[in-house]
Design a protein around this motif. Structure first.
Motif, PDB file in Angstrom:
ATOM      1  N   THR A 100       0.844  -1.192   0.000  1.00  0.00           N
ATOM      2  CA  THR A 100       0.000   0.000   0.000  1.00  0.00           C
ATOM      3  C   THR A 100       0.877   1.239   0.000  1.00  0.00           C
ATOM      4  O   THR A 100       1.934   1.278   0.648  1.00  0.00           O
ATOM      5  CB  THR A 100      -0.936   0.047   1.228  1.00  0.00           C
ATOM      6  OG1 THR A 100      -0.146   0.054   2.421  1.00  0.00           O
ATOM      7  CG2 THR A 100      -1.885  -1.131   1.237  1.00  0.00           C
ATOM      8  N   VAL A 101       0.442   2.255  -0.727  1.00  0.00           N
ATOM      9  CA  VAL A 101       1.154   3.527  -0.804  1.00  0.00           C
ATOM     10  C   VAL A 101       0.146   4.656  -0.605  1.00  0.00           C
ATOM     11  O   VAL A 101      -0.855   4.739  -1.323  1.00  0.00           O
ATOM     12  CB  VAL A 101       1.865   3.702  -2.165  1.00  0.00           C
ATOM     13  CG1 VAL A 101       2.552   5.069  -2.230  1.00  0.00           C
ATOM     14  CG2 VAL A 101       2.880   2.585  -2.392  1.00  0.00           C
ATOM     15  N   GLY A 132       0.145  -1.593  -7.466  1.00  0.00           N
ATOM     16  CA  GLY A 132      -0.413  -1.141  -8.737  1.00  0.00           C
ATOM     17  C   GLY A 132      -1.198   0.139  -8.636  1.00  0.00           C
ATOM     18  O   GLY A 132      -1.640   0.692  -9.645  1.00  0.00           O
ATOM     19  N   HIS A 133      -1.393   0.653  -7.418  1.00  0.00           N
ATOM     20  CA  HIS A 133      -2.143   1.889  -7.228  1.00  0.00           C
ATOM     21  C   HIS A 133      -1.640   2.570  -5.957  1.00  0.00           C
ATOM     22  O   HIS A 133      -0.903   1.977  -5.173  1.00  0.00           O
ATOM     23  CB  HIS A 133      -3.639   1.611  -7.109  1.00  0.00           C
ATOM     24  CG  HIS A 133      -4.012   0.924  -5.834  1.00  0.00           C
ATOM     25  ND1 HIS A 133      -3.869  -0.436  -5.655  1.00  0.00           N
ATOM     26  CD2 HIS A 133      -4.489   1.412  -4.649  1.00  0.00           C
ATOM     27  CE1 HIS A 133      -4.256  -0.765  -4.438  1.00  0.00           C
ATOM     28  NE2 HIS A 133      -4.635   0.343  -3.802  1.00  0.00           N
ATOM     29  N   PHE A 134      -2.051   3.817  -5.764  1.00  0.00           N
ATOM     30  CA  PHE A 134      -1.763   4.504  -4.512  1.00  0.00           C
ATOM     31  C   PHE A 134      -3.007   5.259  -4.072  1.00  0.00           C
ATOM     32  O   PHE A 134      -3.963   5.417  -4.835  1.00  0.00           O
ATOM     33  CB  PHE A 134      -0.558   5.443  -4.639  1.00  0.00           C
ATOM     34  CG  PHE A 134      -0.793   6.648  -5.507  1.00  0.00           C
ATOM     35  CD1 PHE A 134      -1.140   7.871  -4.947  1.00  0.00           C
ATOM     36  CD2 PHE A 134      -0.661   6.559  -6.885  1.00  0.00           C
ATOM     37  CE1 PHE A 134      -1.357   8.979  -5.751  1.00  0.00           C
ATOM     38  CE2 PHE A 134      -0.867   7.666  -7.693  1.00  0.00           C
ATOM     39  CZ  PHE A 134      -1.220   8.881  -7.127  1.00  0.00           C
ATOM     40  N   GLU A 155      -5.028   4.566  -9.895  1.00  0.00           N
ATOM     41  CA  GLU A 155      -4.238   3.516 -10.534  1.00  0.00           C
ATOM     42  C   GLU A 155      -3.689   4.035 -11.863  1.00  0.00           C
ATOM     43  O   GLU A 155      -4.428   4.120 -12.850  1.00  0.00           O
ATOM     44  CB  GLU A 155      -5.096   2.280 -10.764  1.00  0.00           C
ATOM     45  CG  GLU A 155      -4.311   1.084 -11.298  1.00  0.00           C
ATOM     46  CD  GLU A 155      -5.131  -0.186 -11.316  1.00  0.00           C
ATOM     47  OE1 GLU A 155      -4.661  -1.187 -11.914  1.00  0.00           O
ATOM     48  OE2 GLU A 155      -6.243  -0.187 -10.733  1.00  0.00           O
ATOM     49  N   PRO A 156      -2.416   4.401 -11.924  1.00  0.00           N
ATOM     50  CA  PRO A 156      -1.837   4.881 -13.186  1.00  0.00           C
ATOM     51  C   PRO A 156      -1.865   3.787 -14.249  1.00  0.00           C
ATOM     52  O   PRO A 156      -1.821   2.596 -13.936  1.00  0.00           O
ATOM     53  CB  PRO A 156      -0.389   5.242 -12.797  1.00  0.00           C
ATOM     54  CG  PRO A 156      -0.385   5.332 -11.311  1.00  0.00           C
ATOM     55  CD  PRO A 156      -1.432   4.379 -10.842  1.00  0.00           C
ATOM     56  N   GLY A 165      -2.746  13.323 -11.924  1.00  0.00           N
ATOM     57  CA  GLY A 165      -4.149  13.064 -12.219  1.00  0.00           C
ATOM     58  C   GLY A 165      -4.952  12.675 -10.999  1.00  0.00           C
ATOM     59  O   GLY A 165      -6.183  12.800 -10.981  1.00  0.00           O
ATOM     60  N   SER A 166      -4.275  12.222  -9.946  1.00  0.00           N
ATOM     61  CA  SER A 166      -4.971  11.803  -8.734  1.00  0.00           C
ATOM     62  C   SER A 166      -5.593  12.977  -7.991  1.00  0.00           C
ATOM     63  O   SER A 166      -6.439  12.777  -7.109  1.00  0.00           O
ATOM     64  CB  SER A 166      -4.000  11.076  -7.808  1.00  0.00           C
ATOM     65  OG  SER A 166      -2.995  11.961  -7.329  1.00  0.00           O
TER      66      SER A 166
END
Length: 309
Positions: A100-101, A132-134, A155-156, A165-166
Motif C-alpha cells: 500500500t502507498v 499497482g495503485h496509490f 491507478e496509473p 491526475g490523482s
C-alpha cells in the motif's frame, strides 16, 4: 552513533520502519563524487536514476534497502515526486515493491519558510507488492492529518506515469470521461504537438535587447521577436492566427549585408525582452547551424520539461 554519509552505508534489510526528510538538493550543485555515490547506491537498490535526478530520489530508493520484508517507510518529499520525468522510476518502484502507498498533499505550505512544496509519502508492506495503485489524501494543512482515513484510489496506466491526475476528484473524472466518450473533448496531440528542434546553449550570442538593437542599427526586417521564458507575457486563454503572427513574426529571408556586418559584435545581454536575428531557414550561431525550418517561434531560456500529450 554511526557518523557517515548516508550513501556510504549499505542497506541492512532488517528495519521495521524508515522515517526521513531527505535534502532537496537539485542535480546542478549535486555533482562529482557525491552524485556518483548517490546514483551507485540507488542502482544497488535496483533503480537506475538519470543525470537529472535530485538527491532526494536517490535517498528514497536507498532507504528501501534498510527495510525488512513487510516494513514501512515515511518520507517528507518534494511535490515533484508526482510529476517530474526523472522520478518515474521512483514512482514505479513504490508501486511495485509496497503493498500500500499513501500520499498526503496540502493546500497550504507544510513549512511556511520553505520554498519547496512538499508531500508526505507513507508506504507499507515492503516486498509485498505490487500494489499497482496509490491512495492520495488532500488536506488543507498538517493539522488535518489526524483525519487520514483511507483516501481515494488512483491507478496509473503505467507504473512510472505521473501522479498529478490523482488530484482530480472522482466526480470531475466521471464528467470528463463522459464528455470524452461523446466526442466533446480531444487530446492535445490531435491538434498538434511541440517539438524542440535544436538548442544552441548560448542565447546571449544570437539574441539582442532593445537597446542593443538600437545601438547596432539593426533593420526591423532582420529581426524576429522571441518568446521569453515563462508565460506572464501571454494574455488570455486563446491564441488566434493574428496573435500567433504578432508573437512569432514573419520570416523575411536572409540577413542583409548591413546586419551581417554589425552582428559580428556579439550580444551580451541580461534577461529581458530579446529578439533573435533570423537567417533563412536557420540561425547561424558561432559556426553551428541551429536548424529551425518551419519554426513558428523562438524561445529563450532553459527547457525543463516537454510535457506528454
Amino acid at each position: 552513533m554511526n557518523k557517515r554519509t548516508f550513501f556510504d552505508i549499505d542497506g541492512t534489510a532488517d528495519m521495521d520502519v524508515v522515517i526521513g526528510n531527505p535534502p532537496y538538493v537539485r542535480y546542478q550543485p549535486h555533482r562529482g563524487a557525491d552524485r556518483q555515490r548517490s546514483r551507485l547506491a540507488a542502482k544497488a537498490a535496483g533503480v537506475e536514476l538519470n543525470e537529472l535526478a535530485s538527491i532526494w530520489a536517490a535517498f528514497a530508493v536507498h532507504a528501501t534497502s534498510f527495510l525488512a520484508p513487510g516494513g514501512r517507510m515515511a518520507l517528507v518529499l518534494p511535490a515533484e515526486l508526482m510529476f517530474v520525468n526523472y522520478a518515474g522510476v521512483v514512482r514505479a518502484m513504490l508501486l511495485e515493491r509496497f503493498a500500500t502507498v499513501h500520499l498526503a498533499v496540502f493546500e497550504e505550505r507544510l513549512f511556511a519558510d520553505a520554498q519547496e512544496e512538499v508531500v508526505l509519502l507513507l508506504a507499507e508492506g515492503y516486498q509485498q507488492g505490487p500494489s499497482g495503485h496509490f491512495q492520495p489524501h488532500q488536506f488543507r494543512n498538517a493539522q488535518d492529518l489526524a483525519q487520514l482515513g483511507s483516501g481515494t484510489r488512483h491507478e496509473p496506466r503505467r507504473a512510472a506515469d505521473r501522479w498529478t491526475g490523482s488530484l482530480v476528484g472522482l466526480e470531475a473524472q466521471g464528467i470528463l470521461a463522459a464528455a470524452s466518450a461523446q466526442g466533446h473533448f480531444a487530446t492535445l496531440k490531435s491538434w498538434g504537438e511541440t517539438s524542440l528542434g535544436a538548442v544552441t546553449g548560448n542565447n546571449k550570442w544570437f539574441t539582442f535587447s532593445s537597446d542593443e538593437i538600437h545601438e547596432l542599427g539593426l533593420p526591423e526586417a532582420d529581426l524576429i521577436r522571441i518568446s521569453p521564458p515563462g508565460s506572464r507575457h501571454l494574455r488570455g486563454l486563446e491564441l488566434d492566427q493574428p496573435g500567433w503572427e504578432q508573437s512569432a513574426g514573419p520570416w523575411s529571408g536572409d540577413l542583409s549585408v548591413q546586419a551581417l556586418g554589425r552582428t559580428e559584435r556579439r550580444g551580451r545581454t541580461s534577461c529581458g525582452q530579446r529578439r533573435a536575428v533570423q537567417r533563412g531557414p536557420g540561425l547561424q550561431v558561432q559556426g553551428a547551424l541551429a536548424v529551425v525550418a518551419g519554426a513558428g517561434a523562438f524561445g529563450a531560456g532553459p527547457v525543463h520539461d516537454l510535457y506528454e500529450r
